[in-house]
Design an enzyme around this catalytic site. Structure first.
Site, PDB file in Angstrom:
ATOM      1  N   ASP A 154      48.323  26.966  -9.133  1.00  0.00           N
ATOM      2  CA  ASP A 154      48.908  28.141  -8.696  1.00  0.00           C
ATOM      3  C   ASP A 154      50.368  28.190  -9.285  1.00  0.00           C
ATOM      4  O   ASP A 154      51.269  29.036  -9.440  1.00  0.00           O
ATOM      5  CB  ASP A 154      48.809  28.367  -7.441  1.00  0.00           C
TER       6      ASP A 154
ATOM      7  N   GLN B 139      48.523  29.549   0.155  1.00  0.00           N
ATOM      8  CA  GLN B 139      48.568  31.185   0.111  1.00  0.00           C
ATOM      9  C   GLN B 139      50.066  31.325   0.600  1.00  0.00           C
ATOM     10  O   GLN B 139      50.486  31.118   1.685  1.00  0.00           O
ATOM     11  CB  GLN B 139      47.708  31.892   0.877  1.00  0.00           C
TER      12      GLN B 139
ATOM     13  N   LYS C 129      40.009  35.573  -4.041  1.00  0.00           N
ATOM     14  CA  LYS C 129      39.991  33.955  -5.050  1.00  0.00           C
ATOM     15  C   LYS C 129      38.793  33.450  -4.910  1.00  0.00           C
ATOM     16  O   LYS C 129      38.225  32.721  -5.972  1.00  0.00           O
ATOM     17  CB  LYS C 129      41.190  33.503  -4.906  1.00  0.00           C
TER      18      LYS C 129
END
Ligand code: NAP
Length: 281
Positions: A122, A99, A55
């Site tokens: 996200d 994450q 990413k």
């Protein structure tokens, strides 16, 4: 069996999204703003390390900034929340990605929900999920949005189709079901307690596999001509669908790798650019 076959090439869709971001990033730069994604990694899970690195690299390739925060495995919930609060307050950070998964002793849901909605690029907050379900503005969870972007890029119809989603996780199965429902599909959600799963799959015009089990869905389960979106990404670069047996039966199918994965990352970049544009207004 269907005569024409479409390989739903995620790399092409991803490239299309990235190209659309180039002038937008340039315009932001001229105004002194560089879109910045901040990624938080707690612990040292090797797969998570790889995802975070990918990413970050994707950001840099497009001229965006990526800030990586690595926290030790023994970080507690309060410590993680402090970091998120700091990023929420930092005007130079436009997107925050925590994450998943974090170590089990951390309250992951609380951590996700501490991310400010305008930086939740996200799409992991409860509020974002609720707004997704209500079809209200917010950043959608990236993989579900990527799946819809692939369907739309290839101009495959959704309305009135029977979509079957295997999996009900908060970041994938549930939100993709909501996105398909909001586009007027008739949606069935299957999970580990579903009985006679192949019977449900047989009814799917659109099948989304989000199971996390390699080669789980067999071609013999599919309705001939089904559109297959394989979100799975398992060890050895293997999807949740048995590609070899599904390919002859499906009318369109995403490969793994090169399907949903690259579009998920492009979607994350798009959300970060959007967040930067809003912040720069
Ligand atoms: P997850 O949280 O483990 O959820 C898996 C889901 O599959 C659960 O809802 C589970 O049901 C269901 N399931 C498990 N075994 C089943 C069975 N035998 N029959 C029917 N349903 C079953 O996984 P996730 O985070 O949603 O991820 C799913 C897959 O997508 C993984 O391969 C992951 O690596 C991949 N992924 C890819 C991307 C990408 O960018 N391409 C992003 C995220 C995830 P229960 O709820 O009943 O347990």
């Amino acid at each position: 069996m269907s005569s024409s076959k479409t390989i739903l090439d995620g790399r092409v869709v991803s490239q299309h999204i990235r190209e659309s971001l180039v002038p937008r990033i340039e315009a932001l730069r001229k105004r002194g703003c560089v879109p910045c994604l901040s990624t938080i990694l707690v612990g040292n899970d090797p797969a998570s390390e790889t995802y975070v690195r990918m990413k970050g690299n994707a950001c840099r390739r497009l001229g965006m900034e990526s800030q990586r925060i690595d926290l030790p495995n023994d970080t507690n919930t309060a410590g993680l929340l402090d970091v998120i609060d700091r990023l929420n307050a930092d005007p130079n950070v436009h997107g925050i990605l925590l994450q998943h998964p974090v170590p089990a002793h951390i309250d992951e849901r609380l951590a996700f929900d501490t991310i400010a909605l305008e930086k939740d690029v996200d799409g992991v907050t409860s509020l974002g999920f609720g707004r997704t379900a209500f079809d209200l503005p917010c950043y959608r969870s990236c993989t579900p949005e990527a799946i819809l972007s692939i369907i739309d890029y290839y101009e495959l119809p959704i309305e009135g189709k029977h979509a079957v989603v295997i999996g009900r996780s908060p970041i994938l199965g549930k939100p993709v079901a909501m996105l398909l429902l909001n586009r007027n599909a008739t949606v069935t959600i299957c999970h580990s307690r579903t009985q006679n799963l192949p019977d449900f799959v047989k009814q799917a015009d659109i099948l989304v596999a989000a199971v996390g089990k390699p080669n789980f869905v067999k071609g013999a389960w599919l309705k001939p001509g089904a559109v297959v979106l394989d979100a799975g990404y398992n060890e050895g670069n293997v999807g949740d669908c048995d590609y070899a047996s599904c390919l002859p039966v499906a009318s369109a199918i995403t490969p793994v790798p090169g399907g949903v994965g690259p579009v998920t990352i492009a979607t994350l970049l798009k959300h970060t650019v959007e967040a930067a544009e809003k912040a720069a207004q």
